[in-house]
Design a protein around this motif. Structure first.
Motif, short mmCIF file in Angstrom:
data_model
loop_
_atom_site.label_atom_id
_atom_site.label_comp_id
_atom_site.label_asym_id
_atom_site.label_seq_id
_atom_site.Cartn_x
_atom_site.Cartn_y
_atom_site.Cartn_z
N LEU A 103 0.84 -1.19 0.00
CA LEU A 103 0.00 0.00 0.00
C LEU A 103 0.87 1.24 0.00
CD1 LEU A 103 -2.71 -0.96 2.59
CD2 LEU A 103 -2.95 -0.85 0.14
N THR A 104 0.36 2.26 -0.58
CA THR A 104 1.09 3.52 -0.55
C THR A 104 0.88 4.17 0.82
OG1 THR A 104 0.61 3.75 -2.87
CG2 THR A 104 1.38 5.69 -1.76
N THR A 105 1.96 4.72 1.35
CA THR A 105 1.82 5.43 2.62
C THR A 105 2.27 6.87 2.44
OG1 THR A 105 4.00 4.63 3.18
CG2 THR A 105 2.14 3.46 4.14
N ALA A 106 1.81 7.71 3.35
CA ALA A 106 2.14 9.12 3.26
C ALA A 106 3.61 9.32 3.57
CB ALA A 106 1.29 9.92 4.23
N ARG A 107 4.17 10.35 3.00
CA ARG A 107 5.56 10.70 3.31
C ARG A 107 5.62 11.16 4.76
NH1 ARG A 107 4.33 13.41 -1.55
NH2 ARG A 107 5.20 12.21 -3.25
N ASN A 108 6.70 10.80 5.40
CA ASN A 108 6.77 11.25 6.79
C ASN A 108 7.74 12.40 6.98
OD1 ASN A 108 8.92 9.70 6.27
ND2 ASN A 108 8.35 8.04 7.66
N ALA A 109 8.31 12.89 5.93
CA ALA A 109 9.16 14.07 6.08
C ALA A 109 9.10 14.88 4.80
CB ALA A 109 10.60 13.66 6.36
N THR A 110 9.29 16.14 4.92
CA THR A 110 9.36 16.96 3.72
C THR A 110 10.72 16.70 3.08
OG1 THR A 110 10.21 18.75 5.05
CG2 THR A 110 7.88 18.80 4.53
N THR A 157 7.08 11.53 -8.53
CA THR A 157 6.97 10.58 -7.41
C THR A 157 5.51 10.33 -7.05
OG1 THR A 157 7.24 12.38 -5.87
CG2 THR A 157 9.19 11.11 -6.36
N ASN A 158 4.62 11.26 -7.43
CA ASN A 158 3.20 11.01 -7.19
C ASN A 158 2.55 10.21 -8.31
OD1 ASN A 158 3.43 12.48 -4.90
ND2 ASN A 158 2.19 14.20 -5.56
N GLY A 170 -0.69 2.30 -5.06
CA GLY A 170 -1.41 3.57 -5.16
C GLY A 170 -2.68 3.59 -4.34
N GLU A 171 -2.81 2.62 -3.46
CA GLU A 171 -3.98 2.61 -2.57
C GLU A 171 -3.52 2.87 -1.16
OE1 GLU A 171 -5.34 -1.20 -3.63
OE2 GLU A 171 -6.98 -0.43 -4.85
N VAL A 172 -4.36 3.54 -0.41
CA VAL A 172 -4.00 3.95 0.94
C VAL A 172 -4.96 3.30 1.92
CG1 VAL A 172 -3.61 5.90 2.44
CG2 VAL A 172 -3.20 6.13 0.03
N HIS A 173 -4.37 2.83 2.99
CA HIS A 173 -5.17 2.21 4.04
C HIS A 173 -6.12 3.22 4.65
CE1 HIS A 173 -6.13 0.07 7.66
NE2 HIS A 173 -5.62 1.03 8.39
N LYS A 174 -7.35 2.79 4.86
CA LYS A 174 -8.32 3.68 5.52
C LYS A 174 -8.14 3.57 7.02
CE LYS A 174 -12.40 4.53 2.86
NZ LYS A 174 -13.74 4.16 2.48
N GLU B 5 -12.35 -0.38 1.24
CA GLU B 5 -11.36 -0.43 2.32
C GLU B 5 -10.10 0.39 2.02
OE1 GLU B 5 -11.00 -4.54 0.42
OE2 GLU B 5 -12.21 -2.76 0.20
N TYR B 6 -10.03 1.00 0.84
CA TYR B 6 -8.84 1.78 0.52
C TYR B 6 -9.22 3.15 -0.04
CZ TYR B 6 -6.45 -2.66 0.87
OH TYR B 6 -5.95 -3.86 1.33
N HIS B 7 -8.33 4.10 0.19
CA HIS B 7 -8.41 5.39 -0.49
C HIS B 7 -7.45 5.35 -1.67
CE1 HIS B 7 -10.56 7.15 2.77
NE2 HIS B 7 -9.60 6.93 3.63
N ALA B 9 -4.40 7.16 -3.52
CA ALA B 9 -3.35 8.01 -2.98
C ALA B 9 -3.48 9.44 -3.49
CB ALA B 9 -1.99 7.47 -3.35
N GLU B 51 2.92 17.66 -2.16
CA GLU B 51 3.91 16.98 -1.33
C GLU B 51 3.29 16.37 -0.08
OE1 GLU B 51 6.87 19.24 0.66
OE2 GLU B 51 8.41 17.78 0.19
N GLN B 52 2.49 17.15 0.61
CA GLN B 52 2.04 16.72 1.93
C GLN B 52 0.69 16.05 1.95
OE1 GLN B 52 3.91 16.78 4.63
NE2 GLN B 52 5.58 17.51 3.36
N PHE B 54 -0.38 13.91 -0.38
CA PHE B 54 -0.38 12.70 -1.21
C PHE B 54 -0.36 11.48 -0.30
CE2 PHE B 54 1.83 9.35 -3.52
CZ PHE B 54 0.99 9.25 -4.61
N ALA B 55 -1.26 10.55 -0.61
CA ALA B 55 -1.32 9.29 0.14
C ALA B 55 -1.55 9.48 1.63
CB ALA B 55 -0.06 8.46 -0.09
N GLU B 58 -6.81 9.34 7.18
CA GLU B 58 -7.44 10.15 8.23
C GLU B 58 -6.49 10.40 9.40
OE1 GLU B 58 -8.66 7.50 6.82
OE2 GLU B 58 -10.77 7.77 6.29
N ARG B 64 -0.36 16.12 9.74
CA ARG B 64 -0.16 17.30 8.89
C ARG B 64 -0.65 18.55 9.58
NH1 ARG B 64 2.59 13.93 6.92
NH2 ARG B 64 2.50 13.22 4.78
#
Lengths: 275, 277
Positions: A103-110, A157-158, A170-174, B5-7, B9, B51-52, B54-55, B58, B64
């Protein structure tokens, strides 16, 4: 391969040549040349007799590479077909997912591009045309593409293309409400921790500041003393100069008085107070 | 959004579908078109969003907000840059969080992070039904924490209760046209809502008390109706307080508040809870 086996091969091939040529003469000239080239490409030199001093060269297993090429061509053909089908359907082609994607995850740093300022990167000569390959700019390892600015790089990258290449779906965990709750708690704890650290570091900072002040004062004192010393020395020097003349700078009759005073133990008339 | 079950990104599918197949917001609006097109495009083009946002799911929204949101507002500056607040609100429209998550944002997270609460309040106003908006937003008219607000002209000071009040009474907040809700008294007549009890007490008592005190400058306003003169959300804080006083004076005058000194010298802080319906 040992040298002896090469020799054997050469002899055998030489014989094969001798036998082969008359047969192929009967056939068409094109097939003859093709068969000769094929044979010589496989095991011997183009001149019929292999050189003996080329053992150090890498021996390629031609069958293996032929099989590889066949596989690759088949895969490419398949991909071409998939691309064509996607195009016919009016869709954009992406590499098909094989089920191993994460799954795609959010970036954790700029991404801090400022740290790249002033750095030097070696770029291969001849690079720099188009995006493909490594050249000057923002390079993406997974896709082997180079971008000229960070915005393009970020957009890349997106992109789905990039995500497929790094194995993401490209899917994100809810998130559930509990996860949100836990996250809030975590962030709050971290914030509190930082605040506590800040208090400690403030005290430390004060101590450091005090120390620095002390050092600075010490430095000033030292400098003042040094300057005083210097002034004193300069003064003494001046006095000495007055009394100790070299013979060469003496002018007849002028320094008699000074000499006499020096002999009597004092430098000159004037105040007796120490300066 | 299509899978349960997924969003996704990125926002591409959300914007492409434009609500044609995705679920609608609880108030029947299409989440993809709640914000105006110009603002939407600015958001999607902005570096912060790319940048912030994406993906982000909740839970990451909280990250953020804590890290990047230190002012509210719509678009700011001469280039009309969208604020992180607005970008995250747009992301929330895409994520469509459930009521339980909204409640976490509002109460548990909201106690700790005020901008998280502001974001949740804004999101509720955009997507929830009118009676839910009133019931969810009104308790926070007692939240008096300060907020920083950035508009086109500059930064100004704001309070949470003022923000809530703006959400309830204005029709344009943070560069977004708010959908037109039914007024509170209509909902009360329909018996969808209980009449609101002000934290200051009954309005009649207050007015009587004020008559007794006879024009003491300390006691201000306390009207129940909401004929609001404010119409544009792009107003700035500097002129706002003045206008608020003026409009409250307008509102108060027919109710016999003629003896009140609304422009008293100590009128530095607007009292909460009374302006909203």
């Amino acid at each position: 391969m040992s040298p002896s086996s090469i020799v054997i091969g050469r002899i055998a091939l030489g014989q094969a040549h001798i036998i082969d040529v008359p047969q192929s003469i009967v056939q068409t000239p094109t097939t003859q040349s093709a068969s000769v080239v094929k044979m010589s490409a496989k095991d011997s030199s183009a001149y019929g007799q292999a050189a003996g001093d080329t053992d150090f060269r890498k021996k390629y297993d031609l069958d293996e590479y032929a099989a590889k090429a066949k596989d690759r061509e088949a895969a490419e053909k398949e991909e071409r077909k998939a691309r064509w089908e996607a195009k016919m359907a009016g869709k954009k082609y992406y590499k098909p997912m094989d089920g191993s994607e994460t799954l795609t995850t959010a970036r954790n740093a700029t991404q801090d591009f400022r740290k790249l300022v002033g750095t030097t990167t070696l770029v291969p000569a001849g690079a720099g045309v188009g995006k493909r390959g490594r050249s000057a700019g923002f390079y993406c390892e997974a896709c082997d593409l180079t971008f000229k600015d960070n915005l393009q790089y970020l957009e890349h990258t997106n992109s789905m293309q990039h995500m497929r290449n790094i194995g993401q779906s490209g899917e994100v965990h809810k998130a559930t409400a509990e996860e949100v709750h836990a996250r809030i708690e975590l962030l709050w704890e971290r914030l509190q921790e930082q605040k506590r650290d800040q208090v400690i570091s403030l005290q430390e900072r004060l101590a450091v500041r005090k120390e620095e002040d002390e050092k600075e004062r010490e430095e000033k004192r030292r400098k003042r003393k040094e300057a005083e010393e210097k002034r004193k020395l300069a003064k003494e020097e001046a006095v000495k100069v007055k009394t100790e003349y070299g013979e060469d700078v003496r002018i007849e009759g002028e320094h008699d008085e000074d000499d006499m005073m020096a002999a009597m133990g004092f430098a000159g008339f004037g105040t007796t107070s120490k300066k | 959004m299509s899978k349960s079950e997924y969003h996704r990104a990125d926002e591409r599918r959300f914007l492409d579908e434009r609500g044609s197949s995705g679920p609608l917001a609880p108030n029947g609006l299409n989440p993809a078109t709640i914000m105006e097109k110009a603002v939407r495009e600015r958001i999607v083009d902005s570096y912060f969003y790319k940048e912030q946002c994406f993906a982000v799911n909740e839970a990451d929204i909280v990250d953020r907000v804590v890290e990047h949101v230190d002012f509210i507002g719509g678009v700011y500056g001469t280039v009309q840059k969208p604020t992180p607040f607005l970008c995250l609100a747009f992301k929330l429209l895409q994520l469509a969080p459930s009521d339980a998550i909204i409640d976490e944002y509002l109460s548990f997270g909201g106690e700790k992070f005020k901008y998280l609460r502001a974001l949740a309040l804004f999101y509720i106003r955009l997507t929830r039904q009118d009676k839910d908006v009133y019931t969810l937003l009104e308790p926070f008219l007692e939240d008096r924490r300060k907020l920083r607000r950035k508009g086109r002209a500059g930064t100004s000071l704001m309070y949470m209760d003022v923000f809530v009040d703006d959400l309830l009474t204005k029709d344009r907040v943070c560069s977004t046209s708010l959908w037109k809700m039914r007024k509170r008294d209509i909902l009360e007549d329909l018996e969808l809502l209980e009449p609101r009890v002000s934290p200051l007490g009954d309005i009649e008592d207050l007015l009587d008390e004020m008559d007794e005190v006879d024009g003491n400058g300390e006691v201000r306003n306390g009207d129940g109706n909401h004929t609001d003169g404010d119409d544009d959300g792009s107003s700035e804080g500097e002129v706002r307080s003045r206008r608020w006083r003026k409009s409250s004076a307008d509102r108060l005058s027919p109710q016999g508040g003629d003896s009140m000194d609304i422009d008293g010298p100590d009128d530095r802080r607007r009292s909460s809870g009374e302006r909203s319906p």
